[in-house]
Design a protein around this motif. Structure first.
Motif: not given
Length: 412
Positions: A64, A108, A171, A173, A226
């Motif tokens: 990641t 991310q 991902e 956040h 996340k």
């Protein structure tokens, strides 16, 4: 005749292939996002490529790329990767390098909100209201509805670009009191509009952000959220509300998996990591007057917490019980034993951070000998190296930046 009792399904092998949304991974291990400090002028560098090539070659299913900012005012550091056309060639080189090692790669996506650096960004940081940042010694700007729409749209644009340059997953956040997380916090969010007050309102930005990403990429790549379980701050976002937000994300169909986290980069950054709080090392890399503040008051901000393996499991299993979405266990994954525990508890994947900084080939070593355990001692001295190129100081006390970096010649 009594029916034969149903036998519980065997826990999956963490080192066997598995699906994550539309993505097939070679195993269930993921290199967690640990900010690398190795981009320059918002672009990929050879050092950043090497950083992710190592765990890919070392056996992880996916690595990641940490904190790629969706907007210029959303960076915690002015050199962070920023989603823009100029970054495309370097990002493609990065994804190609990881794919060549047989691993997948995730990016991310985030906006730092009140944790952003207004001086480096030459723009005020955003928050749900006026919030003081102890490190930058500045107040945030209260995000307007126009700001919110802009940031939500930017997440979708970034996700679309991630597909174009070869990422297999993104991902989103929603933790650590970055922008979406600061809106979730009842302590930080005192708004009285559609984005404040009730949990449903405070979660609106997080849900709209995830929805924008899904609408932008469909099922072409995997989408992970996340999400904080606990800010580690009195009066902040906590587990009971995190369970409901996780349920909403599942109902929305906007994400393929959840990775639960904790802590506040604004008010309690060490809460996520557990282990030592290396105050002297942090002070050494800080400018004045922050350096003096860390030395005098650091123990109030950088508090040490006892470490144990799988330290987020107790809270994360409560999310696990509430949703059917695949889940990634983060926090203290150091051995095959911990991986197997995660699988037995119903988690589909594990995420490893500091253990892979210490030993990028740890997954291969565990595959060869299940008794292998990480050599990481959780001293957390890797954390201050964010400012000079993230690395384990027990392996390399100097770090990855050489003279070429200092001369600005390492951008690809």
């Amino acid at each position: 005749m009594n029916p034969r009792p149903t036998q519980p399904a065997a826990a999956p092998d963490p080192l066997a292939p598995a699906r994550l949304g539309p993505l097939e991974l070679r195993n269930r291990t993921i290199k967690a996002a640990t900010y690398e400090g190795l981009s320059r002028h918002g672009l990929v560098t050879e050092e950043l490529i090497d950083f992710h090539r190592r765990p890919a070659a070392g056996g992880v299913g996916m690595t990641t790329v940490a904190y790629c900012a969706v907007a210029p005012d959303g960076r915690t550091d002015r050199h962070q990767i920023l989603w823009r056309p100029e970054a495309a060639a370097g990002l493609r080189k990065l994804t190609d390098a990881v794919h060549a090692e047989g691993a997948a790669i995730s990016a991310q996506l985030g906006h730092a909100g009140p944790v952003a650096d207004p001086k480096g960004n030459k723009a005020p940081s955003l928050g749900p209201g006026r919030i003081f940042h102890k490190t930058t010694l500045s107040l945030t700007k209260a995000a307007t509805l126009s700001d919110i729409r802009r940031v939500v749209r930017a997440h979708g644009d970034a996700a679309r670009m991630a597909v174009e340059v070869g990422f297999d997953a993104v991902e989103v956040h929603l933790g650590h009191n970055y922008l979406a997380s600061s809106f979730l916090s009842p302590k930080l969010n005192r708004r009285d509009d559609a984005y404040g007050g009730s949990l449903e309102n405070r979660a609106r930005l997080a849900r709209e952000t995830a929805r924008a990403v899904r609408d932008a990429v469909g099922d072409r790549i995997a989408i992970i959220a996340k999400l904080n379980m606990d800010d580690g701050v009195p009066g902040g976002f906590w587990l009971d509300e995190a369970i409901r937000v996780a349920e909403w994300l599942e109902e929305d169909g906007s994400v393929d998996a959840l990775e639960m986290t904790s802590g506040s980069s604004l008010d309690n950054p060490m809460y996520l990591f557990k282990g030592d709080a290396p105050l002297d090392d942090f002070a050494a890399v800080m400018p004045q007057p922050i350096k003096l503040g860390v030395k005098l008051l650091g123990k109030r901000i950088l508090r040490a917490y006892p470490y144990k393996d799988a330290y987020l499991l107790d809270d994360a299993r409560q999310i696990r019980a509430a949703v059917k979405l695949p889940m990634i266990l983060l926090g203290g994954v150091t051995s095959k034993e911990v991986m197997d525990t995660a699988m037995a508890e119903g988690f589909e994947f594990v995420a490893m951070g500091r253990a892979l900084l210490r030993e990028p080939d740890l997954v291969h070593r565990i595959a060869e000998d299940e008794r292998v355990r990480s050599l990481c001692i959780h001293c957390n001295k890797c954390m201050p190296t964010n400012y000079t190129g993230t690395h384990c100081v027990l392996v390399d006390p100097v770090g990855p930046r050489g003279e070429a970096w200092r001369q600005g010649r390492s951008t690809v």
